[in-house]
Design a protein around this motif. Sequence first.
Motif, mmCIF file in Angstrom:
data_model
loop_
_atom_site.group_PDB
_atom_site.id
_atom_site.type_symbol
_atom_site.label_atom_id
_atom_site.label_comp_id
_atom_site.label_asym_id
_atom_site.label_seq_id
_atom_site.Cartn_x
_atom_site.Cartn_y
_atom_site.Cartn_z
ATOM 1 N N LEU A 474 0.814 -1.215 0.000
ATOM 2 C CA LEU A 474 0.000 0.000 0.000
ATOM 3 C C LEU A 474 0.845 1.262 0.000
ATOM 4 O O LEU A 474 0.304 2.352 -0.072
ATOM 5 N N SER A 475 2.140 1.122 0.102
ATOM 6 C CA SER A 475 3.002 2.309 0.202
ATOM 7 C C SER A 475 3.373 2.816 -1.178
ATOM 8 O O SER A 475 3.789 2.048 -2.036
ATOM 9 N N PRO A 476 3.214 4.119 -1.447
ATOM 10 C CA PRO A 476 3.622 4.673 -2.739
ATOM 11 C C PRO A 476 5.116 4.920 -2.835
ATOM 12 O O PRO A 476 5.583 5.471 -3.807
ATOM 13 N N VAL A 477 5.882 4.550 -1.816
ATOM 14 C CA VAL A 477 7.339 4.691 -1.829
ATOM 15 C C VAL A 477 7.941 3.304 -1.666
ATOM 16 O O VAL A 477 7.507 2.527 -0.819
ATOM 17 N N SER A 478 8.953 2.984 -2.475
ATOM 18 C CA SER A 478 9.550 1.667 -2.439
ATOM 19 C C SER A 478 10.214 1.425 -1.096
ATOM 20 O O SER A 478 10.898 2.299 -0.557
ATOM 21 N N ALA A 479 10.029 0.224 -0.557
ATOM 22 C CA ALA A 479 10.594 -0.121 0.754
ATOM 23 C C ALA A 479 11.984 -0.699 0.650
ATOM 24 O O ALA A 479 12.637 -0.939 1.648
ATOM 25 N N LEU A 487 6.000 7.081 -6.307
ATOM 26 C CA LEU A 487 4.872 7.063 -7.240
ATOM 27 C C LEU A 487 3.790 7.995 -6.733
ATOM 28 O O LEU A 487 3.460 7.997 -5.539
ATOM 29 N N HIS A 488 3.225 8.770 -7.680
ATOM 30 C CA HIS A 488 2.123 9.677 -7.367
ATOM 31 C C HIS A 488 1.140 9.612 -8.533
ATOM 32 O O HIS A 488 1.536 9.747 -9.702
ATOM 33 N N ALA A 489 -0.162 9.383 -8.234
ATOM 34 C CA ALA A 489 -1.192 9.226 -9.270
ATOM 35 C C ALA A 489 -2.206 10.353 -9.179
ATOM 36 O O ALA A 489 -2.586 10.773 -8.076
ATOM 37 N N VAL A 490 -2.661 10.831 -10.354
ATOM 38 C CA VAL A 490 -3.641 11.910 -10.442
ATOM 39 C C VAL A 490 -4.702 11.512 -11.468
ATOM 40 O O VAL A 490 -4.373 11.023 -12.566
ATOM 41 N N VAL A 491 -5.998 11.695 -11.118
ATOM 42 C CA VAL A 491 -7.125 11.428 -12.017
ATOM 43 C C VAL A 491 -7.762 12.760 -12.395
ATOM 44 O O VAL A 491 -8.065 13.583 -11.524
ATOM 45 N N GLN A 492 -7.983 12.960 -13.694
ATOM 46 C CA GLN A 492 -8.585 14.197 -14.200
ATOM 47 C C GLN A 492 -9.756 13.853 -15.096
ATOM 48 O O GLN A 492 -9.754 12.834 -15.805
ATOM 49 N N GLY A 493 -10.763 14.711 -15.100
ATOM 50 C CA GLY A 493 -11.918 14.534 -15.980
ATOM 51 C C GLY A 493 -13.214 14.409 -15.223
ATOM 52 O O GLY A 493 -13.241 14.185 -14.005
ATOM 53 N N LEU A 494 -14.365 14.599 -15.996
ATOM 54 C CA LEU A 494 -15.698 14.501 -15.428
ATOM 55 C C LEU A 494 -16.371 13.180 -15.753
ATOM 56 O O LEU A 494 -17.394 12.847 -15.177
ATOM 57 N N GLY A 495 -15.860 12.423 -16.686
ATOM 58 C CA GLY A 495 -16.423 11.135 -17.071
ATOM 59 C C GLY A 495 -17.312 11.272 -18.313
ATOM 60 O O GLY A 495 -17.661 12.392 -18.734
ATOM 61 N N THR A 501 -2.903 9.924 -14.755
ATOM 62 C CA THR A 501 -1.487 10.276 -14.914
ATOM 63 C C THR A 501 -0.698 9.735 -13.722
ATOM 64 O O THR A 501 -1.026 10.034 -12.569
ATOM 65 N N LEU A 502 0.329 8.936 -14.024
ATOM 66 C CA LEU A 502 1.237 8.422 -12.996
ATOM 67 C C LEU A 502 2.548 9.208 -13.054
ATOM 68 O O LEU A 502 3.155 9.331 -14.114
ATOM 69 N N HIS A 503 2.971 9.736 -11.905
ATOM 70 C CA HIS A 503 4.243 10.465 -11.817
ATOM 71 C C HIS A 503 5.242 9.563 -11.080
ATOM 72 O O HIS A 503 5.117 9.312 -9.879
ATOM 73 N N LEU A 504 6.239 9.065 -11.827
ATOM 74 C CA LEU A 504 7.266 8.175 -11.270
ATOM 75 C C LEU A 504 8.576 8.930 -11.122
ATOM 76 O O LEU A 504 8.953 9.710 -12.009
ATOM 77 N N GLN A 505 9.289 8.674 -10.029
ATOM 78 C CA GLN A 505 10.571 9.351 -9.777
ATOM 79 C C GLN A 505 11.564 8.369 -9.182
ATOM 80 O O GLN A 505 11.245 7.622 -8.251
ATOM 81 N N ASN A 506 12.791 8.360 -9.747
ATOM 82 C CA ASN A 506 13.907 7.584 -9.214
ATOM 83 C C ASN A 506 14.619 8.436 -8.162
ATOM 84 O O ASN A 506 15.245 9.447 -8.481
ATOM 85 N N THR A 507 14.531 8.041 -6.896
ATOM 86 C CA THR A 507 15.076 8.850 -5.799
ATOM 87 C C THR A 507 16.498 8.469 -5.405
ATOM 88 O O THR A 507 16.988 8.920 -4.369
ATOM 89 N N SER A 508 17.165 7.621 -6.184
ATOM 90 C CA SER A 508 18.557 7.280 -5.853
ATOM 91 C C SER A 508 19.477 8.446 -6.166
ATOM 92 O O SER A 508 19.093 9.401 -6.840
ATOM 93 N N LEU A 566 0.398 -1.255 -9.979
ATOM 94 C CA LEU A 566 1.550 -2.012 -9.499
ATOM 95 C C LEU A 566 2.768 -1.707 -10.346
ATOM 96 O O LEU A 566 2.672 -1.666 -11.575
ATOM 97 N N VAL A 567 3.910 -1.484 -9.715
ATOM 98 C CA VAL A 567 5.194 -1.316 -10.409
ATOM 99 C C VAL A 567 6.042 -2.537 -10.077
ATOM 100 O O VAL A 567 6.326 -2.804 -8.897
#
Length: 592
Positions: A474-479, A487-495, A501-508, A566-567
């Motif tokens: 359930l964690s959006p940050v790799s353990a 990982l950060h997810a955003v939903v846009q629109g009225l349907g 949109t998934l925002h992925l970032q390599n934090t190394s 899932l990543v």
Amino acid sequence: MAAASPDSDCGPAESSEANSKWLDAHYDPMANIHTFSSCLALADLHGDGEYKLVVGDLGPREQQPRLKVLKGPMVLTESPLPALPAAAVTFLMGQHEPRTPALALASGPCVYVYKNLRPYFKFSLPPLPANPLEQDLWNQSKEDRIDPPTLKEMLEGIREKAEVPLSVQSLRFLQLEPSEMEAFVSQHKSKVIKRQTVITTMATLKKNLADEGAVSCLVLGTESKEILVLDPEAFTVLTKMNLPSIPAFLDITGQFDVEFLLAAACRDGNIYVLSKDSKRPKYCIELSAQPVGLVRVHKILVVGSTQDSLHGFTHKGKKLWTVPMPAAILTMNLLEQRSRGLQAVMVGLSNGEVRVYRDKALLNIIRAPDAVTSLCFGRYGREDNTLVMTTKGGGLLIKILKRTAVFVEAGGDAGPPPAQSLKLSVPRKTRLYVDQTLRERESATAMHRTFQTDLYLLRLRTARAYVQALESSLSPVSATAREPLKLHAVVQGLGPTFKLTLHLQNTSAARPIVGLLVCFVYSEALYALPRAFFKLPLLVPGLLYPVETLVEGLSDKGVSDIIKVLVLREGQGAPLLSAHINMPVSEGLAST
């Protein structure tokens, strides 16, 4: 010794000649003097009021070590030394006239004493007991009962296991090639095994008076972890003290016949303090790094360490202050201006600066053309306050403190801040406060146990929640530290069509990540996606990668559900990280 004119090229000034506290008396970058602060001494060796500079030169570039005596900028005498010098001090041996100080130079296992610059006495350290097993092996070799290869093998076994080290003769034998062993054994097998230690540091201790012209004893630190105090006239050992490690720096205050304190900075990173009647250390000051210098300023032991910092301690080991340095410390010495009652510590740094500190307050900065490796302050020639410095390249700098110079602390007032003296407005104690204090005093044990129980329960619940988050992804940050992802997810629109949109970032810090897959888990009765499974490109550290896809809602009853992202890593079943996206209903505004 005449001071140089303000426009002469005698070395760099502190800022300008008018603002500097020092006069540039002499600068010779080609003086070819290579030494340490412990091998510099200023003394009136001839009793004529003209103070000379004594230098124990190390002799670089395969040159022989030498004893040099300088008068002003010129070398007065020069004589070779049999081994590298460890320290040089001047002291008075007796009360008889004329009262000219003697010069003591520690080199190898000997102390060479000079009077009027002529050899006067040579003191050698007493030999140490040899290893009996080693002696027995050489006796067998003398009787031709063992051959050189067997002798070498057995000596190596002794060197690895025995508590008593081998002699120099055996150590030299172990370094030889097999073809040279037989000749070496034939030459040395008849000699008696001797184990000799060497002097690592030397200082002086007043005998019975604290006056400047009082008789002093020599104090020697040896490689065998011992401190020896010598009689100034007969050069016999008055007392012997043992240390847990090899001393590198000594500082002594007091008189031998009355009471004295001896501080020894040793190679194990500790400072041991001994008194007159103690054969073992009385106090131990543990340092976090190796010491590079030890100076006593009044009653404070100032220690420089290899962590580029200066520390102040009491003789009982209490740390008073710490001052970080801008560069590595190369040398330290005492600056004592008797006319103004000033005592400060001089610190030579690898960046060419010489800093003067009184406690932790910076008084002055001197900038040299090269890194300063040795410092000595005192009377030189006929000038009372002269600073002698030698540089890493072999240069010699001589500066004279101006008679009008006054050291002012730079960077704040010394002592406690003014706010500390303000009286606090403390309210009067109420009856409720007194009752509460008594209750806490009577129930301290029960209250502490209750607090510990609640603290352990809080830690247990936190650990369980963390394990649950890891197991359910359930964690959006790799353990895992090997795949640092965010990982950060955003939903846009009225349907009924939404943009996900998934925002992925390599934090190394510097390692890119390749071979990642994205998988969407959803109800096919409610949603439809163009691609539910695809591969991610290479993720460069620090950059934010947006991944977009369309989600079409199939239900017309205003029902919404969760889409799980899932990543994964190729070839692995467990996801690296995941996110649960709460999809909005088609009638309302989309939510993040």
